[in-house]
Design an enzyme around this catalytic site. Structure first.
Site, mmCIF file in Angstrom:
data_model
loop_
_atom_site.group_PDB
_atom_site.id
_atom_site.type_symbol
_atom_site.label_atom_id
_atom_site.label_comp_id
_atom_site.label_asym_id
_atom_site.label_seq_id
_atom_site.Cartn_x
_atom_site.Cartn_y
_atom_site.Cartn_z
ATOM 1 N N ARG A 51 0.823 -1.209 0.000
ATOM 2 C CA ARG A 51 0.000 0.000 0.000
ATOM 3 C C ARG A 51 0.855 1.256 0.000
ATOM 4 O O ARG A 51 0.453 2.302 -0.457
ATOM 5 C CB ARG A 51 -0.935 -0.017 1.199
ATOM 6 C CG ARG A 51 -2.169 -0.855 0.880
ATOM 7 C CD ARG A 51 -3.158 -0.841 1.995
ATOM 8 N NE ARG A 51 -2.764 -1.794 3.015
ATOM 9 C CZ ARG A 51 -3.602 -2.285 3.908
ATOM 10 N NH1 ARG A 51 -4.865 -1.910 3.926
ATOM 11 N NH2 ARG A 51 -3.191 -3.168 4.807
ATOM 12 N N LYS A 157 -1.284 -18.110 6.863
ATOM 13 C CA LYS A 157 -2.257 -18.339 7.916
ATOM 14 C C LYS A 157 -2.550 -17.034 8.654
ATOM 15 O O LYS A 157 -1.714 -16.144 8.566
ATOM 16 C CB LYS A 157 -1.753 -19.448 8.823
ATOM 17 C CG LYS A 157 -1.050 -19.015 10.112
ATOM 18 C CD LYS A 157 -0.803 -20.164 11.026
ATOM 19 C CE LYS A 157 -1.355 -19.934 12.391
ATOM 20 N NZ LYS A 157 -0.657 -18.951 13.218
ATOM 21 N N ASP A 186 1.393 -23.697 5.660
ATOM 22 C CA ASP A 186 1.560 -23.897 7.100
ATOM 23 C C ASP A 186 3.061 -24.076 7.293
ATOM 24 O O ASP A 186 3.627 -25.084 6.862
ATOM 25 C CB ASP A 186 0.816 -25.151 7.560
ATOM 26 C CG ASP A 186 0.893 -25.313 9.072
ATOM 27 O OD1 ASP A 186 1.990 -25.121 9.632
ATOM 28 O OD2 ASP A 186 -0.130 -25.625 9.686
ATOM 29 N N HIS A 187 3.698 -23.096 7.924
ATOM 30 C CA HIS A 187 5.164 -23.112 7.889
ATOM 31 C C HIS A 187 5.756 -24.295 8.661
ATOM 32 O O HIS A 187 6.925 -24.611 8.506
ATOM 33 C CB HIS A 187 5.751 -21.769 8.342
ATOM 34 C CG HIS A 187 5.790 -21.573 9.821
ATOM 35 N ND1 HIS A 187 4.727 -21.142 10.552
ATOM 36 C CD2 HIS A 187 6.788 -21.764 10.711
ATOM 37 C CE1 HIS A 187 5.067 -21.065 11.828
ATOM 38 N NE2 HIS A 187 6.318 -21.438 11.950
ATOM 39 N N LYS A 191 9.502 -27.302 7.998
ATOM 40 C CA LYS A 191 10.573 -27.696 8.919
ATOM 41 C C LYS A 191 11.084 -29.093 8.550
ATOM 42 O O LYS A 191 10.299 -30.010 8.360
ATOM 43 C CB LYS A 191 10.049 -27.705 10.367
ATOM 44 C CG LYS A 191 9.673 -26.313 10.875
ATOM 45 C CD LYS A 191 9.235 -26.364 12.320
ATOM 46 C CE LYS A 191 8.585 -25.072 12.775
ATOM 47 N NZ LYS A 191 9.500 -23.977 13.055
ATOM 48 N N GLU A 225 6.588 -22.388 23.805
ATOM 49 C CA GLU A 225 7.420 -21.238 23.458
ATOM 50 C C GLU A 225 7.782 -20.459 24.720
ATOM 51 O O GLU A 225 6.965 -20.355 25.631
ATOM 52 C CB GLU A 225 6.649 -20.294 22.540
ATOM 53 C CG GLU A 225 6.319 -20.889 21.205
ATOM 54 C CD GLU A 225 5.588 -19.876 20.333
ATOM 55 O OE1 GLU A 225 6.265 -19.164 19.586
ATOM 56 O OE2 GLU A 225 4.361 -19.798 20.407
ATOM 57 N N HIS A 249 -0.651 -25.902 12.954
ATOM 58 C CA HIS A 249 0.658 -26.525 13.185
ATOM 59 C C HIS A 249 0.553 -27.863 13.930
ATOM 60 O O HIS A 249 1.162 -28.858 13.543
ATOM 61 C CB HIS A 249 1.558 -25.588 13.996
ATOM 62 C CG HIS A 249 1.673 -24.217 13.403
ATOM 63 N ND1 HIS A 249 1.661 -23.985 12.051
ATOM 64 C CD2 HIS A 249 1.809 -22.991 13.976
ATOM 65 C CE1 HIS A 249 1.794 -22.681 11.823
ATOM 66 N NE2 HIS A 249 1.874 -22.061 12.975
HETATM 67 C C1 BG6 Z 1 2.879 -18.829 14.235
HETATM 68 C C2 BG6 Z 1 2.050 -18.322 15.379
HETATM 69 O O1 BG6 Z 1 2.062 -19.396 13.248
HETATM 70 O O2 BG6 Z 1 3.785 -19.818 14.727
HETATM 71 C C3 BG6 Z 1 2.936 -17.728 16.450
HETATM 72 O O3 BG6 Z 1 1.128 -17.344 14.912
HETATM 73 C C4 BG6 Z 1 3.977 -18.735 16.890
HETATM 74 O O4 BG6 Z 1 2.175 -17.293 17.564
HETATM 75 C C5 BG6 Z 1 4.700 -19.320 15.684
HETATM 76 O O5 BG6 Z 1 4.897 -18.076 17.726
HETATM 77 C C6 BG6 Z 1 5.583 -20.470 16.103
HETATM 78 O O6 BG6 Z 1 6.408 -20.838 15.029
HETATM 79 P P1 BG6 Z 1 7.844 -21.477 15.278
HETATM 80 O O7 BG6 Z 1 8.316 -21.831 13.906
HETATM 81 O O8 BG6 Z 1 8.669 -20.437 15.958
HETATM 82 O O9 BG6 Z 1 7.591 -22.671 16.158
#
Ligand code: BG6
Length: 501
Positions: A51, A157, A186-187, A191, A225, A249
């Site tokens: 933007r 996401k 979905d990251h 991994k 975390e 996840h």
């Molecule tokens: C994200 C969440 O999708 O994944 C975050 O929105 C979270 O809240 C993160 O911290 C965790 O990802 P990773 O790769 O650090 O485990």
């Protein structure tokens, strides 16, 4: 690895939301790593769309700075020049036709300049509220039809915030695109250790025969975390731990651990098996929610000698917030392989350690042989798949302690990724971007999977919304979550595995 023989298709990547954090921290460094390993073709270009009004020159110089910061000191200047030549920017309002007609003009120019056969992949790193609008505008320009090259769309996401909104978003996107053009990211699937679950289970012959209810007592999945909500209080308070982590996840980890062997690595073969697990997870009744779901919110506490403030005092979080920062569920997978084997899952912010792993706990061996020895209790076997921070696999078993008496000690056999394969420079997005450029959707979510996942957690969200938590905050920052989480397993005579050992 040298990717010269496996180069991605000639294409242009268009990033919407190009001035945001994801682009600088993950997308550009991932593209850089792919280029360094020769996975990107020469016929490649990037267009940032945002933007903000900015020239391509400004965007390039930001990109240079970001790569230097996030790739590190060994950044290769000639490679950055290669990127700079291919990187462009166009700015404007996402609701305005002009923004998109200028984008189209630029794409045509780049097709010509870099000999790109109109293959475009659009990365929506925007707030989810814009997914529909941006796709619609791209469609209006005729850039979604695959008449010339291919056209693919990656959506970040969160994909919806409940079943209804996910269904509505799926319906909207499907009215504009074919399912084969939609890549829901979905990251966690980027991994290495997560991808390794399939290789570990199905590329070895010794694990699969015991991977079932006859040998396995239960499975625990933890994604803990140490971080709090950082600067994301505004978003997080409308989401909470359950929405943020579990239907996406954590369910990836559940399905990969529990699925049947697919007949091939073809996208739908793998995703069909994952989808079956999601369908087999028993739905929660409102009564179940009270006994099989636990929520928590962190209060003040200490992590590594540093004081941490309570969630309710974090920036952009209302002081009376009822949002959970911890969630745990007991899942039952109602199929032949897993009947009677609970899957306990939990996730939380501001926990005692950054610690994500899958623990497969095996049943105890019969004790009678050891009745007349000094052994009081046999060690139970478990396989732990460590996802982060240390990636690897550990087998835990009992061994005789040397000496004249029969005594037993618990020992570990460890495989550590770092020791065997050295340090991998990766953001976790390389494989996912590359797969999109080569048309492999195996590691992306299909519409039915996203909807099934929301369906599973919906009753929990509904009950939690209807009955606000009474005791928040209920765990101190730096702990392993609320007491109810321990009670969830204690009720079944089990315990969470809390430390790396
Ligand atoms: C994200 C969440 O999708 O994944 C975050 O929105 C979270 O809240 C993160 O911290 C965790 O990802 P990773 O790769 O650090 O485990």
């Amino acid at each position: 690895m040298n990717g010269k023989n496996h180069q991605a298709d000639a294409c242009t990547m268009i990033i919407f939301g190009a001035t945001g954090d994801l682009t600088k921290r993950k997308l550009f460094p991932a593209l850089y790593n792919l280029a360094k390993d020769q996975f990107l073709p020469d016929s490649f270009a990037i267009v940032g769309v945002g933007r903000q009004e900015m020239t391509s020159e400004d965007f390039r110089s930001q990109m240079r700075g970001n790569l230097a910061e996030f790739v590190g000191k060994d950044v290769d200047e000639s490679l950055i020049d290669w990127f700079a030549e291919r990187t462009h920017y166009t700015g404007g309002d996402f609701a305005a036709k002009k923004t998109f007609s200028e984008l189209k003009k630029l794409l045509k120019e780049l097709d010509k300049k870099f000999d790109i056969p109109e293959n475009y992949f659009f990365y929506l790193a925007t707030p989810p509220a814009l997914f529909g609008l941006v796709t619609e505008k791209v469609a209006e320009l005729g850039l979604t039809a695959e008449t010339e090259g291919w056209r693919r769309f990656i959506y970040e996401k969160p994909f919806g915030r409940d079943l209804e909104s996910a269904r509505a978003l799926n319906a909207e996107l499907k009215s504009l695109l074919n399912e084969s053009q939609i890549y829901r990211i979905d990251h966690y699937l980027g991994k290495e250790t997560v991808q390794n679950i399939l290789v570990f289970r199905f590329g070895n012959s010794i694990f699969e025969p015991i991977w079932n209810r006859n040998y396995i007592d239960h499975v625990q999945i933890t994604v803990a975390e140490k971080l709090g909500v950082e600067q994301r209080g505004g978003y997080y308070d409308t989401a909470g731990a359950l929405r943020d982590m579990i239907p996406n996840h954590i369910f990836q980890l559940v399905t990969l651990t529990a699925m049947e062997p697919p007949i091939s690595f073809e996208a739908n073969a793998v995703r069909d098996e994952q989808a079956k697990i999601l369908c087999a997870i028993q739905p929660f009744s409102p009564e179940d929610v009270l006994h099989k779901a636990v929520r928590g919110q962190y209060g003040d506490g200490v992590i590594e000698d540093a004081k941490k403030i309570a969630y309710r005092n974090e920036p952009n979080v209302p002081p009376q917030s009822n949002t959970e920062t911890f969630a745990a569920l007991k899942l039952s997978i109602d199929n032949w392989r897993w009947a009677g084997v609970p899957f306990y899952v939990r996730t939380g912010k501001r926990m005692a350690a950054r610690h994500s792993e899958i623990v497969v706990q095996f049943k105890k061996a019969p004790f009678m042989l050891f009745r007349d020895t000094s052994i009081e209790k046999l060690t139970t076997n478990r396989i732990t798949i460590h996802i982060q921070p240390d990636e690897g696999i550990t087998l835990h078993f009992g061994a005789k302690i040397p000496g004249p008496l029969v005594n037993m000690g618990a020992v570990d056999m460890d495989f550590n990724y770092l020791d065997h394969f050295g340090e991998q420079v990766s953001t976790g997005y390389e494989r996912l971007l590359y797969d999109c450029m080569t048309g492999d959707a195996t590691l992306f979510q299909r519409a039915d999977m996203v909807e099934s996942s929301w369906q599973i957690v919906s009753p929990v969200l509904d009950v939690w919304q209807a009955i606000p938590a009474r005791s928040f905050p209920n765990y101190p920052a730096g702990s392993w979550g609320p007491e109810e989480s321990d009670a969830l397993l204690a009720a079944d005579g089990r315990k969470w595995k809390n430390t790396v050992d």
